[in-house]
Design a protein around this motif. Structure first.
Motif, PDB file in Angstrom:
ATOM      1  N   SER A 132       0.835  -1.198   0.000  1.00 52.21           N
ATOM      2  CA  SER A 132       0.000   0.000   0.000  1.00 52.21           C
ATOM      3  C   SER A 132       0.870   1.248   0.000  1.00 52.21           C
ATOM      4  O   SER A 132       0.661   2.179  -0.787  1.00 52.21           O
ATOM      5  N   PHE A 133       1.868   1.253   0.868  1.00 53.57           N
ATOM      6  CA  PHE A 133       2.785   2.383   0.965  1.00 53.57           C
ATOM      7  C   PHE A 133       3.476   2.626  -0.379  1.00 53.57           C
ATOM      8  O   PHE A 133       3.506   3.752  -0.888  1.00 53.57           O
ATOM      9  N   LEU A 134       4.007   1.567  -0.980  1.00 60.03           N
ATOM     10  CA  LEU A 134       4.739   1.714  -2.244  1.00 60.03           C
ATOM     11  C   LEU A 134       3.827   2.132  -3.399  1.00 60.03           C
ATOM     12  O   LEU A 134       4.245   2.910  -4.266  1.00 60.03           O
ATOM     13  N   LEU A 135       2.590   1.666  -3.415  1.00 55.09           N
ATOM     14  CA  LEU A 135       1.650   2.092  -4.458  1.00 55.09           C
ATOM     15  C   LEU A 135       1.408   3.594  -4.392  1.00 55.09           C
ATOM     16  O   LEU A 135       1.325   4.265  -5.429  1.00 55.09           O
ATOM     17  N   VAL A 136       1.300   4.126  -3.190  1.00 59.77           N
ATOM     18  CA  VAL A 136       1.091   5.565  -3.026  1.00 59.77           C
ATOM     19  C   VAL A 136       2.352   6.336  -3.414  1.00 59.77           C
ATOM     20  O   VAL A 136       2.286   7.341  -4.128  1.00 59.77           O
ATOM     21  N   VAL A 137       3.494   5.856  -2.991  1.00 62.12           N
ATOM     22  CA  VAL A 137       4.762   6.522  -3.310  1.00 62.12           C
ATOM     23  C   VAL A 137       4.983   6.549  -4.826  1.00 62.12           C
ATOM     24  O   VAL A 137       5.464   7.549  -5.372  1.00 62.12           O
ATOM     25  N   GLN A 138       4.619   5.488  -5.530  1.00 64.69           N
ATOM     26  CA  GLN A 138       4.827   5.412  -6.983  1.00 64.69           C
ATOM     27  C   GLN A 138       4.055   6.491  -7.744  1.00 64.69           C
ATOM     28  O   GLN A 138       4.403   6.819  -8.875  1.00 64.69           O
ATOM     29  N   LYS A 139       3.026   7.053  -7.138  1.00 69.41           N
ATOM     30  CA  LYS A 139       2.223   8.101  -7.786  1.00 69.41           C
ATOM     31  C   LYS A 139       2.777   9.498  -7.523  1.00 69.41           C
ATOM     32  O   LYS A 139       2.251  10.482  -8.024  1.00 69.41           O
ATOM     33  N   ILE A 187      12.015   9.423  -0.429  1.00 69.12           N
ATOM     34  CA  ILE A 187      11.409   8.350   0.368  1.00 69.12           C
ATOM     35  C   ILE A 187      12.218   7.068   0.234  1.00 69.12           C
ATOM     36  O   ILE A 187      12.499   6.392   1.231  1.00 69.12           O
ATOM     37  N   MET A 188      12.619   6.736  -0.979  1.00 71.43           N
ATOM     38  CA  MET A 188      13.367   5.501  -1.192  1.00 71.43           C
ATOM     39  C   MET A 188      14.732   5.548  -0.515  1.00 71.43           C
ATOM     40  O   MET A 188      15.216   4.525  -0.023  1.00 71.43           O
ATOM     41  N   LEU A 189      15.364   6.729  -0.461  1.00 66.90           N
ATOM     42  CA  LEU A 189      16.630   6.863   0.264  1.00 66.90           C
ATOM     43  C   LEU A 189      16.442   6.524   1.741  1.00 66.90           C
ATOM     44  O   LEU A 189      17.269   5.854   2.343  1.00 66.90           O
ATOM     45  N   HIS A 190      15.325   6.989   2.316  1.00 65.68           N
ATOM     46  CA  HIS A 190      15.030   6.660   3.714  1.00 65.68           C
ATOM     47  C   HIS A 190      14.777   5.166   3.894  1.00 65.68           C
ATOM     48  O   HIS A 190      15.206   4.577   4.868  1.00 65.68           O
ATOM     49  N   LEU A 191      14.072   4.567   2.947  1.00 65.83           N
ATOM     50  CA  LEU A 191      13.812   3.129   3.025  1.00 65.83           C
ATOM     51  C   LEU A 191      15.120   2.349   2.973  1.00 65.83           C
ATOM     52  O   LEU A 191      15.321   1.422   3.753  1.00 65.83           O
TER      53      LEU A 191
END
Length: 132
Positions: free
Chosen positions: A107-114, A123-127
């Motif tokens: 769910s988190f990644l689907l929102v980030v992809q938009k 966000i991906m750097l933090h992940l």
């Protein structure tokens, strides 16, 4: 997972925040102001006595959303959400912790992809740094 462990996991996501724009009974989880989950206590009445479980709404790929509903009785079309893109996960103990965490991650990644490419990179750097 219970509501406390779900809340803790949701809040580990980069830039996650929680608010209650729909009232005190619904926690809304966002990443950079975009909703990726809600958590609320349901008081659905059974035939003989009340049944109280926490309900977790999560964004989902439409094909996966239907597959999860077919696999798990505790996954239903998103309550008060777009039923094609959201599932409600009833936290009744029947779904393994790892599967709930995987659904939250998706769910988190689907929102980030938009989001914009620069927001995605941040966000991906933090992940990535959280995984080290």
């Amino acid at each position: 997972m219970n509501n406390k462990s779900v809340h803790q996991y949701l809040m580990t996501k980069p830039y996650a925040s929680v608010s209650q724009p729909f009232g005190p009974e619904v926690d809304v989880y966002k990443v950079k102001d975009k909703m990726f989950a809600t958590l609320s206590l349901s008081k659905m009445k059974a035939k003989t006595e009340p049944d109280e479980h926490w309900w977790l709404n999560l964004k989902c790929d439409p094909d996966e959303a239907q597959a999860l509903r077919d696999i798990f009785d505790a996954v239903i079309p998103g309550y008060h959400m777009n039923k094609r893109l959201w599932n409600t996960v009833i936290l009744d103990g029947s779904i393994p912790k790892g599967e709930i965490e995987r659904m939250i991650d998706n769910s988190f990644l689907l929102v980030v992809q938009k989001m914009s490419k620069s927001e995605q990179r941040s966000i991906m750097l933090h992940l990535d740094s959280d995984r080290e």
